[in-house]
Design an enzyme around this catalytic site. Structure first.
Site, short mmCIF file in Angstrom:
data_model
loop_
_atom_site.label_atom_id
_atom_site.label_comp_id
_atom_site.label_asym_id
_atom_site.label_seq_id
_atom_site.Cartn_x
_atom_site.Cartn_y
_atom_site.Cartn_z
N SER A 78 32.34 43.65 37.54
CA SER A 78 31.42 42.91 38.84
C SER A 78 29.72 44.13 38.81
O SER A 78 29.70 44.13 40.00
CB SER A 78 32.35 43.50 40.15
N CYS A 133 40.87 36.64 28.78
CA CYS A 133 39.73 36.21 29.00
C CYS A 133 38.84 37.08 27.70
O CYS A 133 38.89 38.54 27.11
CB CYS A 133 39.39 36.77 29.41
N HIS A 135 34.24 42.52 43.40
CA HIS A 135 34.08 44.14 44.54
C HIS A 135 32.55 44.26 43.74
O HIS A 135 33.30 45.49 42.77
CB HIS A 135 34.79 44.38 43.16
N SER A 153 37.53 48.33 41.58
CA SER A 153 37.48 46.92 40.97
C SER A 153 38.56 47.23 39.47
O SER A 153 38.66 47.74 38.95
CB SER A 153 36.20 46.91 39.90
N ASN A 184 39.26 45.98 36.79
CA ASN A 184 38.66 45.69 35.32
C ASN A 184 37.47 47.43 35.05
O ASN A 184 38.21 47.48 34.03
CB ASN A 184 38.30 44.69 34.47
N GLU A 214 44.59 37.04 41.14
CA GLU A 214 44.41 36.19 40.18
C GLU A 214 45.75 35.94 39.58
O GLU A 214 46.12 34.88 39.69
CB GLU A 214 43.99 37.07 39.11
N THR A 256 44.19 37.28 32.55
CA THR A 256 43.11 36.70 32.15
C THR A 256 42.65 38.81 31.39
O THR A 256 42.26 39.30 29.93
CB THR A 256 42.14 36.34 32.68
N CYS A 267 37.15 30.91 38.31
CA CYS A 267 36.82 31.42 37.06
C CYS A 267 37.11 30.20 35.83
O CYS A 267 38.62 29.52 36.22
CB CYS A 267 36.74 32.50 35.83
S1 SF4 Z 1 36.95 38.85 33.56
FE1 SF4 Z 1 36.91 36.33 32.49
S2 SF4 Z 1 38.37 35.72 33.06
FE2 SF4 Z 1 38.17 36.78 34.58
S3 SF4 Z 1 35.80 36.34 36.06
FE3 SF4 Z 1 35.51 36.98 34.06
S4 SF4 Z 1 35.25 35.54 32.47
FE4 SF4 Z 1 36.50 34.66 34.14
#
Ligand code: SF4
Length: 279
Positions: free
Chosen positions: A263, A191, A42, A219, A221, A127, A160, A97
């Site tokens: 990202s 993760c 992203h 994104s 995250n 995911e 994750t 991943c």
């Molecule tokens: S956040 Fe963690 S699980 Fe997701 S792509 Fe990155 S390393 Fe892999």
């Protein structure tokens, strides 16, 4: 402005870094017909750089006639879709991943062993859609502490990138009804990169006057990082690149914290830090 604290682990995580390296590597070796299924990350700037090298994102294979190679991004894709693409004869470069792969394999294993798979996560996230496809017909995605009716034998895994606090809350809800189950298996598929970045972001956010969160507005995250900072109560700006910086944000601000989603390339973080330093 000199008092800037960069959060440890800000920026690319292992899986994203790996997927991007794979994509650039493929671009070097192949001549034409290389596509990524969805943007590789992203981040519009990285996607643009790859386009210049001839690697373009497509949402579906119906969009393009000249497909030779397809790169699967770090989030992974559903099992049936992967099989369908292989059958169509495309060369598949799977950059899923390894942590996401682990969750997919566990989902498949638990399902084969007769457990109802419970995935803690966001059902709309790519995911989770991928993991879900390995988890069998009885699988459920639990997004909040409103827990649906579950089978007697369940196997729990997580998206994750879920925050540990939310996972704990949902697990507590399930354990509180332990008498309704015969067997509960819990696997940790969280993760560490995400958990550590969230933890370090929280520490920094509690000790600064303003947080700059860098990463794609779409994104998940990065948005999670921005929401965490806002929840703590620190003034927070979520930006994608240096052009969005507004001098007025820094009036009367003594200490600035900077974090970035998985990202966000290092060069964008550096550019933003340099700009703030010059204000
Ligand atoms: S956040 Fe963690 S699980 Fe997701 S792509 Fe990155 S390393 Fe892999």
């Amino acid at each position: 402005m000199e008092n800037i604290v960069l959060v440890e682990g800000a920026g690319f995580c292992f899986g994203v870094k790996r997927a991007i390296e794979i994509a650039f590597d493929v671009a070097k070796k192949h001549k034409e017909g290389i596509f990524t299924l969805g943007p590789i990350i992203h981040n519009p700037q990285v996607v643009e750089k790859l386009k210049e090298l001839g690697v373009c994102p497509i949402e579906s294979v119906t969009e393009e006639k000249n497909i030779k190679t397809l790169i699967i991004r770090a989030h992974g894709i559903p099992k049936d879709k992967l099989e369908e693409l292989k059958k169509k004869g495309y060369e598949i470069i799977d950059a899923t991943c390894p942590f996401v792969k682990k969750a997919q394999s566990l989902a498949e294993k638990l399902c084969l062993e007769g457990y109802q798979v419970v995935i803690i996560g966001d059902s709309e996230h790519p995911e989770v859609k991928g993991i879900f496809s390995y988890a069998g017909e009885k699988a459920v995605v639990v997004t909040s502490d409103k827990i649906p009716n579950l089978n007697k034998k369940i196997g729990i895994i997580q998206q994750t990138t879920q925050p540990l606090s939310k996972v704990k809350e949902i697990l507590n809800g399930i354990i509180n009804s332990l008498n309704e189950f015969e067997e509960i298996r819990i696997f940790n598929t969280l993760c560490n990169f995400t958990a550590k970045r969230l933890e370090s972001t929280e520490k920094v956010a509690r000790n600064v006057d303003l947080m700059i969160v860098i990463g794609g507005k779409n994104s998940a995250n990065t948005t999670q990082l921005a929401n965490l900072c806002k929840k703590i109560g620190v003034k927070t700006y979520h930006i994608e690149d240096v052009k969005e910086i507004d001098k007025s944000w820094f009036k009367d601000v003594k200490k600035i914290g900077i974090t970035a989603g998985a990202s966000t390339p290092q060069w964008i973080i550096d550019e933003i830090i340099d700009k703030i330093k010059c204000l």
